[in-house]
Design an enzyme around this catalytic site. Sequence first.
Site, mmCIF file in Angstrom:
data_model
loop_
_atom_site.group_PDB
_atom_site.id
_atom_site.type_symbol
_atom_site.label_atom_id
_atom_site.label_comp_id
_atom_site.label_asym_id
_atom_site.label_seq_id
_atom_site.Cartn_x
_atom_site.Cartn_y
_atom_site.Cartn_z
ATOM 1 N N THR A 99 0.795 -1.222 0.000
ATOM 2 C CA THR A 99 0.000 0.000 0.000
ATOM 3 C C THR A 99 0.831 1.277 0.000
ATOM 4 O O THR A 99 1.929 1.320 0.583
ATOM 5 C CB THR A 99 -0.914 0.025 1.244
ATOM 6 O OG1 THR A 99 -1.411 1.358 1.431
ATOM 7 C CG2 THR A 99 -0.186 -0.383 2.518
ATOM 8 N N GLU A 133 0.225 3.640 1.816
ATOM 9 C CA GLU A 133 0.355 4.063 3.217
ATOM 10 C C GLU A 133 1.771 3.823 3.734
ATOM 11 O O GLU A 133 2.201 4.454 4.695
ATOM 12 C CB GLU A 133 -0.628 3.292 4.098
ATOM 13 C CG GLU A 133 -1.938 3.978 4.385
ATOM 14 C CD GLU A 133 -1.839 5.230 5.244
ATOM 15 O OE1 GLU A 133 -1.273 5.156 6.344
ATOM 16 O OE2 GLU A 133 -2.326 6.285 4.819
ATOM 17 N N TYR A 151 -1.144 0.516 10.802
ATOM 18 C CA TYR A 151 -1.491 -0.168 9.548
ATOM 19 C C TYR A 151 -0.314 -0.109 8.568
ATOM 20 O O TYR A 151 0.113 -1.136 8.021
ATOM 21 C CB TYR A 151 -2.737 0.476 8.931
ATOM 22 C CG TYR A 151 -3.016 0.035 7.514
ATOM 23 C CD1 TYR A 151 -3.675 -1.157 7.249
ATOM 24 C CD2 TYR A 151 -2.605 0.815 6.429
ATOM 25 C CE1 TYR A 151 -3.920 -1.566 5.939
ATOM 26 C CE2 TYR A 151 -2.852 0.417 5.120
ATOM 27 C CZ TYR A 151 -3.505 -0.772 4.882
ATOM 28 O OH TYR A 151 -3.738 -1.184 3.585
ATOM 29 N N LYS A 158 2.017 -3.271 7.178
ATOM 30 C CA LYS A 158 2.126 -3.575 5.746
ATOM 31 C C LYS A 158 3.577 -3.515 5.258
ATOM 32 O O LYS A 158 3.950 -4.203 4.304
ATOM 33 C CB LYS A 158 1.259 -2.589 4.944
ATOM 34 C CG LYS A 158 -0.246 -2.878 5.029
ATOM 35 C CD LYS A 158 -0.624 -4.058 4.141
ATOM 36 C CE LYS A 158 -2.104 -4.252 4.007
ATOM 37 N NZ LYS A 158 -2.482 -5.279 3.054
#
Length: 325
Positions: A126, A128, A151, A155
């Site tokens: 991601t 992010e 998060y 990841k």
Amino acid sequence: MKKSALITGILGQDGPYLAKFLLEKGYKVYGLVRRYSNPNFDNLDYLGITGQVEYVEGDLTDESSLYNVIKNLRSEEIYNLAAQSFVGHSWEMAKLTTEVNALGVLYLLNSIKTFAPTTRFYQASTSEMFGLGHTNGYQDEGTPFHPRSPYGISKLYAYWMTVNFRESYNLFTSNGILFNHESPIRSLQFVTRKITDGVARIKAGLTKKLALGNLEARRDWGFAGDYVEGIYLMLQQEKPDDYVLGTGENHSVKEFVEAAFAAAGIAKWQDYIVIDPRFKRPAEVPSLKANPKKAKDKLGWEPKASFKELVKMMIEADLKRYGVS
Ligand code: NAP
Ligand code: GDD
């Protein structure tokens, strides 16, 4: 012989779009579903494919369940889309987020190494992970990572494990570093769908206000239906690698709000929006904007839907759900 693929996260947003795409290519598609009293097949129903997928039970937090599934199926491809994917909740549920998003991927990779070493593996990484990192305002495969949420950190672990299994054991493991992608079946907690659902409820006279957090954050929003083709293409290459998928354009949450109210034919969006600090995050990612050049050059992938088309598609679907237009 049909090619087979296992999709984890089959009940989410991307799972159904990818399943539909693979079914149309003639794949046998297996979907991993957690143990539930009442699993929710709405998103697969929406795309009309619920009965075409074969469901297998397993949980990313339960290593032995994954071992069994992978050993039994030995599918040609595994697409790991399962995750605790809501950034906003990841501070309150950092442990769960880590167990699913980080350790779950380690379990999958170990299972593949042991029972299905020729299986090709896709990891849903991601944007992010970039967080504050950028290269002249954009993010590409070479941009340094600086995640801002539990998060994003979970990841990042999974991203590097995916790279490490490729480098250590010569497995076909690839990361897709995907920027935000949305659709009419996006879960309601994410800001785009929260907005289009809220606007439709306002239009239907069911509510008068929509509460949001930071309106200044900028995201590179594309259509999920376009992104699953890029995901598929990553596993069809001669060699495993990591790719950014995004549109190369970003918009603020405020711009999404403006576009959604305009698409619903409601003037003066300011009359309906209230700012609620509960929807702000302890650490924000201010701006994400992809440089998807590698995906274009190597995969021949490009997104099709524009920002305006995406907003229109989501608003129309939500207006229809509430019986207004
Ligand atoms: P989503 O709608 O939240 O779907 C995630 C799915 O994961 C859900 O169906 C959920 O199952 C399943 N799941 C959660 N915990 C699990 C567990 N312990 N075991 C098995 N399954 C579990 O996410 P999405 O938008 O489709 O995104 C797919 C993947 O891409 C995610 O990994 C996400 O982090 C990543 N990603 C998404 C975007 C985006 O903009 N959409 C961008 C970059 C990366 P239940 O239905 O049972 O809850
Ligand atoms: N959810 C939400 N709700 N976000 C809000 C709100 C609100 O009321 N108000 C403002 N925002 C802002 C968030 O602070 C964030 O900056 C932006 O809207 C987008 O939030 P989300 O839609 O929740 O998505 P995300 O960018 O945090 O995460 C999504 O994209 C990632 C890829 O960049 C998820 O799909 C992740 O799973 C994915 O990895």
